[in-house]
Design a protein around this motif. Structure first.
Motif, PDB file in Angstrom:
ATOM      1  N   LEU A 103      -6.476  -0.419   6.557  1.00  0.00           N
ATOM      2  CA  LEU A 103      -4.616  -0.162   5.992  1.00  0.00           C
ATOM      3  C   LEU A 103      -4.469   0.511   6.139  1.00  0.00           C
ATOM      4  N   GLN A 104      -2.816   0.379   6.055  1.00  0.00           N
ATOM      5  CA  GLN A 104      -2.143   2.025   6.363  1.00  0.00           C
ATOM      6  C   GLN A 104      -1.146   1.903   5.025  1.00  0.00           C
ATOM      7  N   PRO A 105      -0.255   2.366   4.911  1.00  0.00           N
ATOM      8  CA  PRO A 105       0.540   2.826   4.109  1.00  0.00           C
ATOM      9  C   PRO A 105       2.251   2.422   4.594  1.00  0.00           C
ATOM     10  N   GLY A 106       2.835   1.674   3.498  1.00  0.00           N
ATOM     11  CA  GLY A 106       3.783   0.227   4.327  1.00  0.00           C
ATOM     12  C   GLY A 106       3.424  -1.091   4.613  1.00  0.00           C
ATOM     13  N   ASP A 107       1.668  -1.011   4.324  1.00  0.00           N
ATOM     14  CA  ASP A 107       1.261  -2.223   4.388  1.00  0.00           C
ATOM     15  C   ASP A 107       1.595  -3.361   3.331  1.00  0.00           C
TER      16      ASP A 107
ATOM     17  N   LEU B  67      -1.611   1.449  -5.036  1.00  0.00           N
ATOM     18  CA  LEU B  67      -0.791   0.425  -5.071  1.00  0.00           C
ATOM     19  C   LEU B  67       0.523   0.779  -5.300  1.00  0.00           C
ATOM     20  N   ALA B  68       1.762  -0.559  -4.663  1.00  0.00           N
ATOM     21  CA  ALA B  68       3.283   0.551  -5.622  1.00  0.00           C
ATOM     22  C   ALA B  68       2.932  -1.819  -5.532  1.00  0.00           C
TER      23      ALA B  68
ATOM     24  N   VAL C 279       1.181  -1.185  -0.018  1.00  0.00           N
ATOM     25  CA  VAL C 279       0.025  -0.194   0.138  1.00  0.00           C
ATOM     26  C   VAL C 279       0.739   1.285  -0.005  1.00  0.00           C
ATOM     27  N   ALA C 280       0.749   2.131  -1.156  1.00  0.00           N
ATOM     28  CA  ALA C 280       1.256   3.580  -0.954  1.00  0.00           C
ATOM     29  C   ALA C 280       1.279   4.339  -0.271  1.00  0.00           C
TER      30      ALA C 280
END
Length: 457
Positions: free
Chosen positions: A244-248, A314-315, A230-231
């Motif tokens: 959900l958190q950025p980096g997950d 997303l990344a 997750v970006a």
């Protein structure tokens, strides 16, 4: 900061391309004995100028930087006449073969620049994602070919499995599939997984030209395989409500492993308003967490269909490989890449004229500036590759048989060479006006496409 980078990268790109293009005209004109009065970078009021001691050419940097020109001695220009002893240096007095060479020199200089820049990138090496595939969406061309996800493509051949070429990276796979799709061919991809190497026949004969854009691989079902994370999370979205958190790192959805963005997005779209169980790893320790997200229902304005959306950017993190070639192979590959892109661009122009391809493929200065900034932020190699692509496009554009462009002048001189008579000034004036209308229309379409991409309508 991003805007400053975009402006700076755009200025460098346009400056380099204009100088190279016009210097092509200038150098061949000098070789052919034509006197060059002015070499201008940009149009309009001169900001700075100086005169070359040997050549007598006035070198100018002008206020409007979107282009440039080389002004040669020519009897047809208005103003005071040319001294008799200088008539032999006038452009219009040269043999038609010399005039053709001078006109061709600008576009050819752009192609030579592209070969040189691609050669630098290939010879010095660049880190690129491996050609590993994610699970394709059901019914896609990749799925029908038999791919399950997790395979790494290592080679491509014709439909009989002959004429094999190695595939060294995702970029390499993209170019080779683009060529096959544009020519509506069937190809065989050799791919390996943990069990061995297998052949997959991919049928690209019926791919519409309208699909051959930046996302054409996704439309074919080919998505990069790797670790999905997750970006960013939109405020108030289903992703934020679920925690959900950025980096997950996303590991599973509904109990099935996640190995790429395309399949995950398709999975979410099909489950609007229905709970989706996500397996997530969080933090440096990779702590496993299970979250339940309920995708928001979103109606497509064009189709009226409802699809799910969680509101997370997303990344995909993929394994990389250093792709590097020897000097000779780098030059050969660069020349082939330049030829392929030029031919593709020319064919695309033709198909846009016949209605077989969408005019949305045209891009203008806003899109060029955007891509220039993005490629510059990625590093020198992506920026040089971008510069090569634009240089090829500029060369192809100038070769189109449209009056006011190099291709239009080339057409006049080819007619003169074939018939022994120059195209009359009256016809040149009529065609010049028609060509100007064509350029204005193409520029307007390109600018409209730029704005449409910018504001997403």
């Amino acid at each position: 900061m991003n805007l400053l980078i975009e402006v700076a990268a755009f200025a460098v790109a346009i400056g380099v391309l204009v100088v190279v293009h016009e210097y092509g005209h200038y150098s061949v004109a000098r070789l052919c004995g034509v006197k060059v009065l002015r070499f201008s970078i940009g149009f309009g009021r001169p900001l700075a100028s100086w005169v070359g001691r040997r050549s007598g050419t006035e070198w100018t940097i002008s206020a409007l930087p979107l282009g440039g020109y080389v002004k040669m001695l020519d009897e047809r220009d208005p103003g005071p006449g040319i001294a008799p002893d200088e008539l032999r240096y006038a452009f219009n007095r040269q043999h038609v073969a010399k005039r053709i060479a001078i006109v061709l020199a600008g576009p050819l200089a752009n192609f030579v620049l592209a070969v040189a820049l691609f050669s630098i990138v290939f010879a010095t090496g660049v880190s690129e994602p491996v050609a590993r595939l994610a699970t394709p969406t059901a019914g896609s061309i990749a799925a029908r070919a038999g791919f399950d996800g997790g395979e790494t493509v290592v080679a491509i051949g014709d439909e009989r499995g002959a004429d094999i070429e190695a595939v060294r990276s995702w970029s390499d796979l993209r170019w080779k599939l683009l060529d096959a799709a544009f020519n509506h061919r069937r190809v065989v991809l050799k791919a390996r997984d943990g069990r061995g190497t297998y052949d997959f026949q991919v049928d690209l004969r019926h791919v519409p030209d309208s699909d051959l854009d930046d996302d054409f691989l996704t439309k074919l079902g080919f998505d990069q395989g790797g670790t999905l994370s997750v970006a960013a999370v939109e405020p108030g979205s289903a992703a934020q409500r679920a925690g959900l958190q950025p980096g997950d790192t996303l590991r599973s959805a509904g109990g099935a492993p996640i190995d790429g963005a395309q399949a995950f997005i398709a999975y979410v779209k099909a489950r609007a308003g229905r709970p989706v169980l996500l397996g997530v790893e969080r933090g440096e320790s990779g702590q496993p967490i299970t979250l339940t997200v309920v995708p928001d229902a979103r109606e497509d304005v064009q189709t009226g269909a409802t699809s799910g959306r969680i509101g997370a950017a997303l990344a995909t993190h993929v394994e990389s490989v250093n792709v590097r070639y020897g000097l000779g192979e780098s030059v050969a590959r660069s020349a082939r890449r330049t030829w392929d892109i030029a031919l593709y661009s020319l064919r695309m122009f033709g198909r846009m004229l016949t209605g077989e391809a969408s005019l949305k493929n045209l891009s203008g200065p806003v899109t060029i500036a955007d891509y220039a900034g993005k490629s510059a932020q990625l590093g020198w190699a992506p920026f040089l590759s971008f510069l090569s692509l634009v240089s090829i496009s500029l060369g192809v554009l100038n070769l189109l048989p449209i009056p006011v462009l190099d291709g239009g002048h080339l057409l006049y001189y080819l007619v003169e060479a074939a018939t022994g008579k120059a195209v009359s000034e009256r016809w040149q004036l009529v065609l010049q006006r028609a060509g100007l209308v064509c350029i204005v229309v193409l520029s307007a379409i390109a600018l409209f496409n730029d704005l449409a991409r910018l504001i997403h309508f």
